[in-house]
Design an enzyme around this catalytic site. Sequence first.
Site, PDB file in Angstrom:
ATOM      1  N   HIS A 155       2.657 -15.587  13.182  1.00  0.00           N
ATOM      2  CA  HIS A 155       2.723 -16.804  12.282  1.00  0.00           C
ATOM      3  C   HIS A 155       3.885 -16.949  11.743  1.00  0.00           C
ATOM      4  O   HIS A 155       4.437 -17.963  11.252  1.00  0.00           O
ATOM      5  CB  HIS A 155       1.605 -16.955  11.418  1.00  0.00           C
ATOM      6  CG  HIS A 155       0.349 -17.468  11.707  1.00  0.00           C
ATOM      7  ND1 HIS A 155       0.169 -18.925  12.004  1.00  0.00           N
ATOM      8  CD2 HIS A 155      -0.860 -17.178  12.329  1.00  0.00           C
ATOM      9  CE1 HIS A 155      -1.021 -19.130  12.806  1.00  0.00           C
ATOM     10  NE2 HIS A 155      -1.708 -18.219  12.432  1.00  0.00           N
ATOM     11  N   GLN A 188      -1.919 -12.803  14.422  1.00  0.00           N
ATOM     12  CA  GLN A 188      -1.568 -13.191  13.133  1.00  0.00           C
ATOM     13  C   GLN A 188      -0.231 -12.783  12.813  1.00  0.00           C
ATOM     14  O   GLN A 188       0.582 -13.628  12.132  1.00  0.00           O
ATOM     15  CB  GLN A 188      -2.597 -12.403  12.048  1.00  0.00           C
ATOM     16  CG  GLN A 188      -3.899 -13.033  12.213  1.00  0.00           C
ATOM     17  CD  GLN A 188      -4.024 -14.609  12.379  1.00  0.00           C
ATOM     18  OE1 GLN A 188      -3.767 -15.133  11.121  1.00  0.00           O
ATOM     19  NE2 GLN A 188      -4.400 -15.144  13.002  1.00  0.00           N
ATOM     20  N   ASP A 200      -9.634 -19.810  14.605  1.00  0.00           N
ATOM     21  CA  ASP A 200      -8.357 -20.529  14.142  1.00  0.00           C
ATOM     22  C   ASP A 200      -8.677 -21.864  14.833  1.00  0.00           C
ATOM     23  O   ASP A 200      -7.948 -23.077  14.284  1.00  0.00           O
ATOM     24  CB  ASP A 200      -7.133 -20.255  14.746  1.00  0.00           C
ATOM     25  CG  ASP A 200      -6.543 -19.004  13.763  1.00  0.00           C
ATOM     26  OD1 ASP A 200      -7.179 -19.012  12.660  1.00  0.00           O
ATOM     27  OD2 ASP A 200      -5.674 -18.255  13.962  1.00  0.00           O
ATOM     28  N   HIS A 254     -22.508 -33.108 -34.840  1.00  0.00           N
ATOM     29  CA  HIS A 254     -23.334 -33.066 -33.566  1.00  0.00           C
ATOM     30  C   HIS A 254     -24.660 -33.109 -34.106  1.00  0.00           C
ATOM     31  O   HIS A 254     -25.674 -33.742 -33.504  1.00  0.00           O
ATOM     32  CB  HIS A 254     -23.046 -31.616 -32.856  1.00  0.00           C
ATOM     33  CG  HIS A 254     -21.915 -31.491 -31.912  1.00  0.00           C
ATOM     34  ND1 HIS A 254     -20.775 -31.617 -32.150  1.00  0.00           N
ATOM     35  CD2 HIS A 254     -21.977 -31.345 -30.666  1.00  0.00           C
ATOM     36  CE1 HIS A 254     -19.846 -31.601 -31.601  1.00  0.00           C
ATOM     37  NE2 HIS A 254     -20.694 -31.379 -30.242  1.00  0.00           N
ATOM     38  N   GLU A 309      -7.588 -11.921   4.516  1.00  0.00           N
ATOM     39  CA  GLU A 309      -7.828 -13.416   4.942  1.00  0.00           C
ATOM     40  C   GLU A 309      -8.926 -13.254   6.104  1.00  0.00           C
ATOM     41  O   GLU A 309     -10.004 -14.011   6.054  1.00  0.00           O
ATOM     42  CB  GLU A 309      -6.380 -14.234   5.264  1.00  0.00           C
ATOM     43  CG  GLU A 309      -6.834 -15.487   5.768  1.00  0.00           C
ATOM     44  CD  GLU A 309      -5.552 -16.263   6.401  1.00  0.00           C
ATOM     45  OE1 GLU A 309      -5.404 -17.298   6.431  1.00  0.00           O
ATOM     46  OE2 GLU A 309      -4.585 -15.246   6.742  1.00  0.00           O
ATOM     47  N   HIS A 310      -8.540 -12.699   7.242  1.00  0.00           N
ATOM     48  CA  HIS A 310      -9.357 -12.377   8.213  1.00  0.00           C
ATOM     49  C   HIS A 310      -9.749 -11.060   8.275  1.00  0.00           C
ATOM     50  O   HIS A 310      -8.605 -10.005   8.186  1.00  0.00           O
ATOM     51  CB  HIS A 310      -8.674 -12.845   9.581  1.00  0.00           C
ATOM     52  CG  HIS A 310      -7.990 -14.083   9.653  1.00  0.00           C
ATOM     53  ND1 HIS A 310      -6.755 -14.435   9.138  1.00  0.00           N
ATOM     54  CD2 HIS A 310      -8.391 -15.370   9.682  1.00  0.00           C
ATOM     55  CE1 HIS A 310      -6.340 -15.583   9.101  1.00  0.00           C
ATOM     56  NE2 HIS A 310      -7.414 -16.372   9.758  1.00  0.00           N
TER      57      HIS A 310
END
Length: 762
Positions: A594, A591, A693, A752, A659-660
């Site tokens: 990235h 990771q 992934d 109404h 995230e992970h």
Amino acid sequence: MLTVVIDSPVDFDKNELARRARLTCRILFTKNVNFRTFLPQLRYTPIVAEVISINDAVSALNDGAHHVKVSGEFAERKEFDEIPADRFAGADILKEEVDLSEIPEKTLDVQSDRPDGLYSTVVCDERGIALGFCYSSSDSLWRAVSEGRGIYHSRRRGTWIKGETSGDTQKLLRVDVDCDSDCIRFIVQQHGKGFCHEGNISCFESHPFFGVSDLEKILQQRLHQMQQNPDQSSGSYTERLLKDTDLLHSKITEEAKELVEASSPKDVSWEAADVIYFAMVKLLRSQATLSAVESELARRHRKITRRPGNAKPAGNGQSVGLPPHFVTRCQVDIPSYEYAALKGKDLDHVLKRPIFDPRTLYDKVQPIIDNVRRCGDSALRMYTLQFDQVDLSNAVLQAPFKSTEILPEKTKNAIDQAWSNIYRFHERQKPEAYTMETAPGVSCQRVWRPIEKVGLYVPGGNNVLPSTALMLGIPAIIAGCRDITIATPPNSQGTISPEIAYIASRLKAGRILLAGGAQAIAAMAYGTASVPKCDKICGPGNQFVTAAKMLASTDTSACVAIDMPAGPSEVMVIADGKARPTHVAADLLSQAEHGTDSQVILLALPDFNMSFFQAAITDQIDSLPSRRAILEVSLGKARIIKVPDDETAYMIANKYAPEHLIINTAGAQAAIDKIENAGSLFLGQFAAESCGDYASGTNHTLPTYGFARVYGGVNVGTFLRSMTVQSLTKEGLDSIGGSVMTLAQAEGLLAHRLAVAVRLEE
């Protein structure tokens, strides 16, 4: 010498700059403009970069600037003494410093020594090899400069456009004037058979010269033939190499070894020719160019600081030909904390993500969005040139997409397997409509409809990510979306990778937008002449992409939805004594690579082997030389927290909402019920995050920034919208009408109440 000043990347006309860059002038980029984004277009033009610090100066010169100019009050600093004097742009060079808009229409310091007023003109290719000799007139010269073509003056025919009838055209790269200002040199890119009317490359040779650039042209022709006739095979070895990546890589390794072992001049020349051939095929296969290699060599030639140049570690961990104590290894120092020593605010500080101030991000992104809304496709092309260094004539590729023929079979099979698993997992996510009677005569339904027009953002940046195209596109087609736009930054050739083209074709996408960043989001959110407006935009990206998505989604005039805030990648790993340190190190690096804004965190239980982990992460970084620069930056934001037990680790994980989340412990399966906040969970020693992934079947487009507390990952429901339906009989209205009128009366909404009353009275 004329020096053209560029003070803003938006304020100049691109064609005008390109025209001026062909002349004998310098381009001065002030500190407001990043000159690096224009290097591909200004390869033959001296570049001056304005700097304010010694670090800026060294960086600019190392990155390709020919000279630096120190601005204003910084000019007298002694620290600049270490820069070579000939790399400074002195007053004599810059005495004719003018803005682009102030340049006279026809400025070129050249004089004719001929009675007919013509200029002697030497024509050379990019390598400086003379192709021929001819003449230029004032009109032909300025037409050549303006149009960027080889245009000359024939003493018999007048204006002569090279290749107009033969097809052997020329692209004009630059015009130089000799030391006496009475002779011109055209630097051109020659197309077709060559310059000579007899069909030769040059007028000065009896047989054609064949060099590396000629080899590149031959290889490009082979590739073009493959693309035009994908179902036909020429049987050539080059075609085989272009299709079989494993064979190509094996041959490069084999021939490089044979070159090392060669000794005689003849053998070295022979083996070097082999290496060059296979390297050129690799360039073509990777969509790189010889011109890019030459530009990189020129940049390195001008560098003023250099690496030591030691050999990289061989298989035994030692540099080839160097004693062990000369080996340089990556030393990773990830900050480590004891949980017991952290108080509440201290833990918050340790878990703080490396993100920019949102206000700063929005201030940078909003002008890009506004410019795309105002200028449309032209703004897209301008930003692609500025940020991706690619000059596009058209920013959109329409279906069908034509790059699948050079996709290696092994890669195609991997994509197909991933497609199958992702499709099977996501197909189960389709919600079912239902109908029920809530009261006698009152029927209610919930039905689902696909979002019609969706934009899928597939990041490019550091790497092409075909997996993201799968993760976004497959749920979209399962949902039934009818119009799909894929946005992804172009490669150096101004097109897309064969992987993206193959996936886009399977998805039946309507178009591919060759743009990334905030400009791509703006185009899909608001639409341009060539990009239809999308109803929803999905996909991950860097912080600027995420900011653009957030801004567009809150603009009511855009009326566009987004999937979630999905920014820079992040992973948290919980590891105990059963976890292999090599696995943990690899998961963190997967990771961290990235991007430099990624964050990775390790929660280490007491029995985790920290010393083995430190050795493993150092070894693995050394084994990833192409990713090392990114890893060394992103790991500077990494954290290790030593926790006393599983429950503390789960508490921190839920607080961080990663995230992970990888739980590599003996009791991993039992942790599912303990985890509340995570984008995706990976359990056990074999659940590498990379599987999620690519091919396990789950989706990798997940919430970041802690938004896993309120968002889930992309799924089929992301591309659907629900619609409720109700129908009432007279009996139904009688059964609930009284309650409706009472509640409407209580809220003061008398119209109404009336809408029901008039029906009941009938």
